[in-house]
Design an enzyme around this catalytic site. Structure first.
Site, PDB file in Angstrom:
ATOM      1  N   SER A 165     -10.014  -0.836   7.083  1.00 40.21           N
ATOM      2  CA  SER A 165      -9.428  -0.608   5.761  1.00 40.21           C
ATOM      3  C   SER A 165      -8.711  -1.791   5.132  1.00 40.21           C
ATOM      4  O   SER A 165      -8.351  -1.741   3.961  1.00 40.21           O
ATOM      5  CB  SER A 165      -8.469   0.584   5.813  1.00 40.21           C
ATOM      6  N   SER A 208      -9.737   1.607   2.862  1.00 41.49           N
ATOM      7  CA  SER A 208      -8.872   2.390   2.014  1.00 41.49           C
ATOM      8  C   SER A 208      -7.819   1.546   1.278  1.00 41.49           C
ATOM      9  O   SER A 208      -7.199   2.037   0.348  1.00 41.49           O
ATOM     10  CB  SER A 208      -8.163   3.451   2.851  1.00 41.49           C
ATOM     11  N   LYS A 237       0.847  -1.202   0.000  1.00 43.49           N
ATOM     12  CA  LYS A 237       0.000   0.000   0.000  1.00 43.49           C
ATOM     13  C   LYS A 237       0.877   1.243   0.000  1.00 43.49           C
ATOM     14  O   LYS A 237       1.915   1.272   0.679  1.00 43.49           O
ATOM     15  CB  LYS A 237      -0.900  -0.032   1.241  1.00 43.49           C
TER      16      LYS A 237
END
Ligand SMILES: [Zn+2]
Lengths: 484, 498
Positions: free
Chosen positions: A177, A153, A78
């Protein structure tokens, strides 16, 4: 079958038997990325050059019998995890050019094992969001239905794993997330116990809630990846100085006699019918494997979303203060210092980030602190106590991961509160600091994956792996792949 | 001890405890920032040395790059606890850091990590002596925090530079109760804090380099009133003299303002040492809302009794105790004891000289006189004195056994200081041995008396103070080497027999 479709465990076996090479895995992975990335858009930065160099080193390690678990395995990371010498943007226009001079602890641990960085994945800006629509870069698509969101996210990481654009990925989970996008994309995602994994090098959203975790194709890979990234780090004072058990050892343990807590507050009005059916069927399946379902109560659940948005935004308003245009990142012009600050932040941050900064600034301001922040802390304590109490009767707790399957792109962007509610089942876990894992447990009528959330006691990730693995082995949901 | 109200020894130089023709009383509280003498910063491993090239002592942690985390320096906690114990504070078993949020270019993270609700030490006190009266000043709290960087405005361009070498340097903030009533007390309090900090070795007390600086909260109220008046805050005072001057100016300003029918507004003021005035910096109304909240990147600081005990065991004898002991054990006057114990190395030098056999009062006299003069001339701290305590003791032995006179000793002392040699070597080399040969002294006396018959006559007529004149003349003739006692005795005998 292409190598990029396999799991860490499979590839390890093939690599160790000298049947394949890291270059071949990378080749298949980038071929896949070239084929589908235009549609999925899971990545912000592809790191092909670095990955090829890493593959070279990995091959060398294998030849010299120095291979570890991740040697030669492409993993996506990420874009809020700092990677030394590699652009790290947090999907924000305010950090368009930040190249960290240091490596996050988790990626360092993977580097030490010879992993291949496939690329940096898309996300909601600074990890604020539940759909990856708040990315300052672009919107990622759900591989199961390109008209739908992948969740957020960590939407880029989940989509990349689901679309076989990597073998596994790392995400971060502040209010769900990792688990929410894992559920929406039909993969496995784990939010470890707060303190189990070092946050060093994770660009902070809400420090007391953030935790890094794996997103993988199956439960085994999640356990294996946790074996690499978990453990105390002297660079993170909040990381627990605890011995880490071998999580792989928890796989395959019998679940007979285990007590599965079902919180009555989680099966709510308005939950998607298909989701509820899938989760109830999963509970039945666990019972058929010998577990005992017990009802538990988490009475303060209704305050979780409000509590989360007070505490997370308070911390965020402070954590994001450093992006001021003075030292690095984007700087807008201004006639004086104050105007430069204001223009920089007005132009650099997206709408959701600004909304949360304002919320948090308000909650912390003199005169409102007691009414909001302090109350939030008190509510957090009550939510923690709910779990402590529930875990006196249950070994793990099982819930849906999300109230509905993946929603359409744009469907909830106009209504932030509606968007916030998509994390309603995951948020309490972050407030309590306990671990939870999401794994596929079925599909909706329209073919979208449904996630089952298994919640555990502090530092008892092993129980999650045991239950999730038992369930996974008795079903075939995790074997379905999206048609792209 | 008498307290200050009944104090009769008040010197005329002391600032009055009341102002505006006796109508007003000042209420003063000090916030002292002390830079801790740790090798490394409070949340990272960067060095804390003063004076390095800008931005050479920085790392991702103290410049607040994204993703990095603070790790608390245990030494800083130890120093704060040590200070708290020395100032009679309660040490918190569990304290924590908070974030103080504001935007400023020299504040890299957009917040300063400090202690707010739960400081490491609370409820202490120190004693000061003003005009012979002992006064206790309460310590509200001692907390730890990180320093910010420094903005540099130079070059005249439309920009400023930022130096982050200081960012993350560990500070202690020592906050007093509003117990101080006069500028003199404020200065004495500051001096006492500095002495304690230096004794403990937790702060070098260097005010010019900013290792010790102070903010003063000053208000006035009519004598007899209980409520505090509106206070102003004087920022960044960096010398004892300025503490006194700035507060005195501020009290007078407030008194004048009130006398003229005005109202004191709560504000921050800066002391301008060149102009000798305080000036408004900004009004508190438009001041920041710091939005304090617990620092989530650091766990609470837990200090157990065992750690406190270990730190307590390292506490040195502090200035007050040492002063009292110097009076009782060495029979020194308060004045000597005060001077000799103000700095730990001075006190240690003194005790070493006494231990080497020096008579206590004599050692004190030589230290406060000749030694301090020579050290000051060359701006040397006593630790770098070329003259050692045992050499002073050696010289005092030569005086006692009559080898040299007190007068010659001054020459010997300076020569020892300059050459680093011991007293015997100096005396030998320079032929400074005292003449105790009776006949030689007698000859010299006869000589002088024969030359000054007129003065002898006046002496005999009752002008006794002329004895000094004869002594001086004989000494001069004998190049100062005559044994003074012997010279005195013989002279009186000769004059009586004249
Ligand atoms: Zn540093």
């Amino acid at each position: 079958m292409k190598l990029n479709e396999l799991t860490i465990a499979d590839l390890r076996r093939l690599l160790d038997n000298r049947e394949i090479t890291p270059r071949e895995i990378l080749d298949d992975t980038y071929t896949r990325i070239d084929a589908v990335e235009d549609k999925v858009k899971a990545y912000i930065t592809l790191t092909k050059e670095a990955a090829w160099a890493m593959a070279e080193a990995a091959q060398q390690a294998i030849v010299e019998n120095r291979a570890s678990l991740l040697t030669g395995i492409p993993v996506a990371v990420k874009d809020n995890l700092c990677t030394k010498g590699i652009l790290t943007t947090c999907a924000s226009k305010i950090l368009p050019n930040f190249i960290p001079p240091y490596e996050s602890t988790v990626t360092q641990r993977m580097l030490d094992q010879g992993y291949l960085l496939a690329g940096k994945t898309n996300m909601d800006e600074f990890a604020m969001g539940s759909s990856t629509e708040n990315s300052g870069s672009h919107t990622t698509r759900n591989p199961w239905d390109l008209g739908r969101v992948p969740g957020g996210s960590s939407g880029g990481s989940a989509a990349a794993v689901a679309a076989d654009e990597c073998i596994a990925a790392l995400g971060s989970d502040t209010g769900g997330s990792i688990r929410q996008p894992a559920a929406l994309c039909g993969v496995v995602g784990l939010k470890p116990t707060y303190g189990r994994v070092s946050r060093y090098g994770l660009v902070a959203y809400a420090s007391s809630l953030d935790q890094i975790g794996p997103i993988t194709k199956n439960v085994t890979d999640a356990a294996l990846l946790m074996n690499v990234i978990a453990g105390h780090d002297p660079k993170d004072s909040t990381s627990a100085p605890l011995e880490v058990p071998d999580f792989a050892a928890a796989l395959g343990r019998d679940i007979r006699g285990m007590r599965i807590g079902i919180p009555k507050e989680y099966f709510i009005e308005g939950m998607d019918r298909d989701v509820e059916d899938a989760v109830r069927a999963a509970i039945k399946k666990l019972e058929s494997l010998g577990a005992e379902a017990v009802e538990v109560s988490l009475p303060h659940t209704e305050y979780a979303v409000a509590t989360y948005y007070i505490l997370a935004t308070s911390e965020a308003s402070s954590n994001l203060a450093r992006y001021d245009g003075v030292k690095y990142g984007f700087r807008a012009a201004g006639k004086d210092l104050l105007e430069m600050y204001m223009n920089t932040r007005a132009q650099g941050f997206g709408a959701e980030v600004k909304r949360r900064i304002m919320l948090g600034t308000y909650a912390l301001s003199a005169g409102y602190y007691d009414a909001y922040y302090k109350k939030g802390q008190q509510a957090r304590t009550l939510i923690k106590q709910d779990f402590d109490k529930a875990f006196t009767t249950a070994d793990v707790i099982v819930t849906p991961t999300t109230p509905s399957a993946a929603f359409r792109i744009g469907e909830k962007t106009a209504d932030p509160l509606q968007m916030y509610l998509s994390d309603i089942f995951t948020i309490s876990v972050n407030l309590a600091g306990i671990p939870a894992l999401s794994l596929p447990c079925g599909f909706t009528g329209s073919g979208l994956p449904v996630g089952l959330q298994v919640i555990g006691k502090h530092f008892d990730e092993a129980a999650l792996f045991t239950v999730a693995y038992a369930y996974e082995q008795s079903t075939e949901w995790h074997l379905r792949r999206p048609a792209l | 001890m008498s307290n200050d109200i009944n104090n009769t020894q008040s010197s005329p130089a002391a600032a009055p405890p009341v102002w505006g023709n006796g109508k007003y009383e000042a209420v003063i509280g000090l916030e002292v920032h002390a830079q801790m003498l740790t090798e490394t910063k409070i949340f990272c491993g960067c060095p804390t040395k003063f004076g390095a090239e800008p931005n050479t002592q920085t790392c991702p942690v103290d410049i607040g790059l994204p993703g990095v985390l603070p790790v608390l320096n245990r030494k800083a906690v130890e120093y704060a606890v040590k200070t708290g114990l020395a100032m009679n504070c309660t040490v918190a078993r569990c304290s924590r850091f908070a974030r103080k949020n504001y935007f400023y270019p020299d504040l890299p993270k957009g917040y300063q990590v400090s202690q707010y609700e739960l400081p490491i030490c609370e409820h202490g006190s120190v004693e000061i002596v003003v005009d012979g009266a002992v006064k206790r000043v309460g310590i509200t709290r001692i907390h730890m925090e990180e320093d910010a960087g420094k903005n540099i405005h130079e070059g005249g361009g439309p920009y400023s530079f930022v130096d982050l070498n200081r960012a993350g340097v560990p500070l202690m903030e020592i906050v007093s109760e509003p117990d101080i009533r006069s500028p003199r007390e404020a200065a004495e309090y500051m001096k006492k804090l500095r002495a304690i900090l230096r004794y403990l070795g937790v702060c070098d007390g260097n005010m010019e380099q900013g290792s010790l600086r102070c903010d003063a909260n000053v208000s006035i109220r009519p004598v007899g009133q209980k409520e505090f008046g509106t206070r102003t805050e004087l920022k960044n005072i960096n010398s004892f003299r300025f503490v006194e001057k700035a507060i005195e100016y501020e009290i007078r300003r407030q008194v004048k303002l009130v006398e003229e029918g005005g109202r004191v507004v709560q504000e921050t003021r800066l002391w301008d040492p060149a102009a000798g005035i305080t000036q408004s910096m900004r009004s508190k109304e438009e001041a920041h809302d710091y939005r304090y909240f617990p620092e989530p990147d650091l766990v609470p600081i837990v200090v157990d009794q065992e750690w406190i005990d270990r730190i307590e065991a390292t506490l040195p004898e502090l200035p007050d105790a040492k002063r009292e002991r110097f009076v009782s054990a060495y029979g020194l006057p308060e004045y000597d004891a005060d001077l000799l114990t103000a700095e730990r190395p001075v006190a240690e030098w003194y005790e070493a000289a006494v231990a080497a056999g020096g008579q206590p009062k004599a050692v004190s006299n030589w230290m406060m006189g000749e030694l301090m003069r020579l050290l000051n001339e060359e701006n040397h701290p006593i630790e770098e004195s070329p003259l050692t305590p045992d050499r002073l003791a050696g010289m005092l032995r030569l005086i006692d056994n009559g080898t040299i006179s007190g007068k010659i000793a001054k020459t010997v002392f300076e020569a020892m200081y300059r050459s680093g040699k011991d007293a015997e070597a100096v005396v030998k080399e320079q032929g400074l041995v005292q003449i105790s040969d009776e006949s030689a002294i007698e000859r010299a006396i006869d000589d002088i008396l024969a030359k000054h018959t007129a003065e002898v006559g006046r002496y005999k007529a009752g002008e006794e103070k002329l004895i000094g004149f004869f002594v001086g003349q004989v000494m001069k003739a004998m190049k100062g080497k005559a044994n003074p006692q012997m010279l005195n005795d013989l002279l009186r005998k000769k004059l009586a027999a004249w």
